[in-house]
Motif scaffolding. Structure first.
Motif, PDB file in Angstrom:
ATOM      1  N   ILE A  74       0.840  -1.204   0.000  1.00 26.72           N
ATOM      2  CA  ILE A  74       0.000   0.000   0.000  1.00 26.72           C
ATOM      3  C   ILE A  74       0.872   1.250   0.000  1.00 26.72           C
ATOM      4  O   ILE A  74       0.619   2.200  -0.751  1.00 26.72           O
ATOM      5  CB  ILE A  74      -0.960  -0.016   1.208  1.00 26.72           C
ATOM      6  CG1 ILE A  74      -2.019  -1.102   1.018  1.00 26.72           C
ATOM      7  CG2 ILE A  74      -1.605   1.345   1.416  1.00 26.72           C
ATOM      8  CD1 ILE A  74      -2.866  -1.372   2.245  1.00 26.72           C
ATOM      9  N   GLU A  75       1.919   1.255   0.823  1.00 28.48           N
ATOM     10  CA  GLU A  75       2.810   2.418   0.883  1.00 28.48           C
ATOM     11  C   GLU A  75       3.531   2.634  -0.442  1.00 28.48           C
ATOM     12  O   GLU A  75       3.694   3.778  -0.891  1.00 28.48           O
ATOM     13  CB  GLU A  75       3.823   2.243   2.016  1.00 28.48           C
ATOM     14  CG  GLU A  75       3.212   2.409   3.388  1.00 28.48           C
ATOM     15  CD  GLU A  75       4.208   2.195   4.514  1.00 28.48           C
ATOM     16  OE1 GLU A  75       5.432   2.122   4.239  1.00 28.48           O
ATOM     17  OE2 GLU A  75       3.768   2.090   5.667  1.00 28.48           O
ATOM     18  N   ILE A  76       3.942   1.565  -1.092  1.00 30.96           N
ATOM     19  CA  ILE A  76       4.619   1.701  -2.387  1.00 30.96           C
ATOM     20  C   ILE A  76       3.648   2.250  -3.428  1.00 30.96           C
ATOM     21  O   ILE A  76       4.020   3.125  -4.228  1.00 30.96           O
ATOM     22  CB  ILE A  76       5.222   0.344  -2.835  1.00 30.96           C
ATOM     23  CG1 ILE A  76       6.424   0.001  -1.959  1.00 30.96           C
ATOM     24  CG2 ILE A  76       5.620   0.373  -4.301  1.00 30.96           C
ATOM     25  CD1 ILE A  76       7.006  -1.373  -2.200  1.00 30.96           C
ATOM     26  N   GLU A  77       2.404   1.760  -3.422  1.00 31.11           N
ATOM     27  CA  GLU A  77       1.399   2.268  -4.358  1.00 31.11           C
ATOM     28  C   GLU A  77       1.143   3.756  -4.138  1.00 31.11           C
ATOM     29  O   GLU A  77       1.038   4.525  -5.095  1.00 31.11           O
ATOM     30  CB  GLU A  77       0.090   1.482  -4.232  1.00 31.11           C
ATOM     31  CG  GLU A  77       0.082   0.182  -4.982  1.00 31.11           C
ATOM     32  CD  GLU A  77       0.291   0.368  -6.473  1.00 31.11           C
ATOM     33  OE1 GLU A  77      -0.357   1.236  -7.099  1.00 31.11           O
ATOM     34  OE2 GLU A  77       1.144  -0.362  -7.015  1.00 31.11           O
ATOM     35  N   GLU A  78       1.046   4.153  -2.860  1.00 40.15           N
ATOM     36  CA  GLU A  78       0.826   5.570  -2.561  1.00 40.15           C
ATOM     37  C   GLU A  78       2.011   6.412  -3.027  1.00 40.15           C
ATOM     38  O   GLU A  78       1.819   7.495  -3.593  1.00 40.15           O
ATOM     39  CB  GLU A  78       0.596   5.757  -1.057  1.00 40.15           C
ATOM     40  CG  GLU A  78      -0.733   5.233  -0.577  1.00 40.15           C
ATOM     41  CD  GLU A  78      -0.887   5.250   0.943  1.00 40.15           C
ATOM     42  OE1 GLU A  78       0.108   5.542   1.659  1.00 40.15           O
ATOM     43  OE2 GLU A  78      -1.993   4.961   1.422  1.00 40.15           O
ATOM     44  N   ALA A  79       3.221   5.921  -2.798  1.00 41.50           N
ATOM     45  CA  ALA A  79       4.413   6.654  -3.235  1.00 41.50           C
ATOM     46  C   ALA A  79       4.467   6.735  -4.756  1.00 41.50           C
ATOM     47  O   ALA A  79       4.809   7.786  -5.320  1.00 41.50           O
ATOM     48  CB  ALA A  79       5.673   5.978  -2.691  1.00 41.50           C
ATOM     49  N   ALA A  91       7.741   4.895 -15.293  1.00 43.76           N
ATOM     50  CA  ALA A  91       8.880   4.002 -15.504  1.00 43.76           C
ATOM     51  C   ALA A  91      10.088   4.389 -14.655  1.00 43.76           C
ATOM     52  O   ALA A  91      10.944   3.552 -14.371  1.00 43.76           O
ATOM     53  CB  ALA A  91       9.265   3.988 -16.981  1.00 43.76           C
ATOM     54  N   GLU A  92      10.176   5.639 -14.251  1.00 46.70           N
ATOM     55  CA  GLU A  92      11.316   6.093 -13.457  1.00 46.70           C
ATOM     56  C   GLU A  92      11.124   5.895 -11.952  1.00 46.70           C
ATOM     57  O   GLU A  92      12.038   6.162 -11.175  1.00 46.70           O
ATOM     58  CB  GLU A  92      11.591   7.573 -13.743  1.00 46.70           C
ATOM     59  CG  GLU A  92      12.089   7.836 -15.152  1.00 46.70           C
ATOM     60  CD  GLU A  92      12.338   9.306 -15.396  1.00 46.70           C
ATOM     61  OE1 GLU A  92      12.300  10.120 -14.437  1.00 46.70           O
ATOM     62  OE2 GLU A  92      12.569   9.667 -16.568  1.00 46.70           O
ATOM     63  N   PHE A  93       9.970   5.443 -11.546  1.00 43.46           N
ATOM     64  CA  PHE A  93       9.703   5.266 -10.120  1.00 43.46           C
ATOM     65  C   PHE A  93      10.527   4.107  -9.555  1.00 43.46           C
ATOM     66  O   PHE A  93      10.557   3.013 -10.094  1.00 43.46           O
ATOM     67  CB  PHE A  93       8.218   4.996  -9.870  1.00 43.46           C
ATOM     68  CG  PHE A  93       7.913   4.699  -8.420  1.00 43.46           C
ATOM     69  CD1 PHE A  93       7.885   5.727  -7.489  1.00 43.46           C
ATOM     70  CD2 PHE A  93       7.682   3.406  -7.990  1.00 43.46           C
ATOM     71  CE1 PHE A  93       7.620   5.464  -6.149  1.00 43.46           C
ATOM     72  CE2 PHE A  93       7.409   3.128  -6.658  1.00 43.46           C
ATOM     73  CZ  PHE A  93       7.379   4.159  -5.738  1.00 43.46           C
ATOM     74  N   VAL A  94      11.210   4.391  -8.451  1.00 43.27           N
ATOM     75  CA  VAL A  94      11.969   3.368  -7.719  1.00 43.27           C
ATOM     76  C   VAL A  94      11.575   3.488  -6.252  1.00 43.27           C
ATOM     77  O   VAL A  94      11.746   4.549  -5.650  1.00 43.27           O
ATOM     78  CB  VAL A  94      13.495   3.581  -7.876  1.00 43.27           C
ATOM     79  CG1 VAL A  94      14.271   2.558  -7.074  1.00 43.27           C
ATOM     80  CG2 VAL A  94      13.892   3.555  -9.343  1.00 43.27           C
ATOM     81  N   PRO A  95      11.032   2.422  -5.675  1.00 46.84           N
ATOM     82  CA  PRO A  95      10.629   2.507  -4.266  1.00 46.84           C
ATOM     83  C   PRO A  95      11.838   2.713  -3.356  1.00 46.84           C
ATOM     84  O   PRO A  95      12.948   2.257  -3.648  1.00 46.84           O
ATOM     85  CB  PRO A  95       9.945   1.173  -3.981  1.00 46.84           C
ATOM     86  CG  PRO A  95      10.206   0.300  -5.138  1.00 46.84           C
ATOM     87  CD  PRO A  95      10.746   1.123  -6.249  1.00 46.84           C
TER      88      PRO A  95
END
Length: 157
Positions: A74-79, A91-95
């Protein structure tokens, strides 16, 4: 006809004592309680559970593990959504790295080791029980094959 004054007072515990909780309801209550915990609280709970007996805590450990990863997802989706809302390409998103996950993994590793030891002990007990059963069966077989001394063998049996 009885009045309210004639009825004995019942407290909440007495009322609840007559109710039964099914295993499915108990599991749902447990899952709901673990879903309310923060990731830090989940890790603290895992630390305590790892100290306990494997057979008693294995279900709770699994629930806590699932709750942790649900919260992390959930936190990764929100971020990710915030990252995209800021105008950045998906495409540039990195958790962000999660230090707590490393702690969780080490605790789960310790638990897996304890569980493997417990499983090995159970397997050893099963093998010993099988050997004893086979010895008993062999003895019974030898008793039944000796039909000449059936009265002697009957008492032995």
């Amino acid at each position: 006809m009885t009045t309210a004054l004639e009825k004995p007072d019942m407290n909440t515990e007495e009322l609840l004592a007559g109710q039964t909780i099914t295993p499915a309801e108990e599991e749902q209550n447990s899952v709901q309680s673990t879903s309310r915990l923060s990731r830090e609280e989940i890790i603290d709970s895992l630390r305590k559970l790892v100290e306990g007996s494997v057979e008693e805590v294995k279900d709770e450990v699994d629930e806590l593990k699932q709750a942790y990863y649900k919260q992390k997802k959930i936190e990764i989706e929100e971020a990710r959504n915030a990252f995209i809302a800021a105008g950045n390409p998906e495409a540039e998103f990195v958790p962000m790295p999660d230090e707590q996950e490393e702690t969780l993994k080490s605790l789960l590793s310790v638990f897996r080791e304890k569980k493997a030891e417990y499983t090995a002990l159970l397997e050893k007990q099963r093998e010993e029980n099988l050997e004893r059963k086979q010895q008993i069966l062999e003895e019974m077989k030898s008793i039944t094959e000796d039909s000449d001394n059936i009265n002697k063998q009957y008492t032995r049996f």
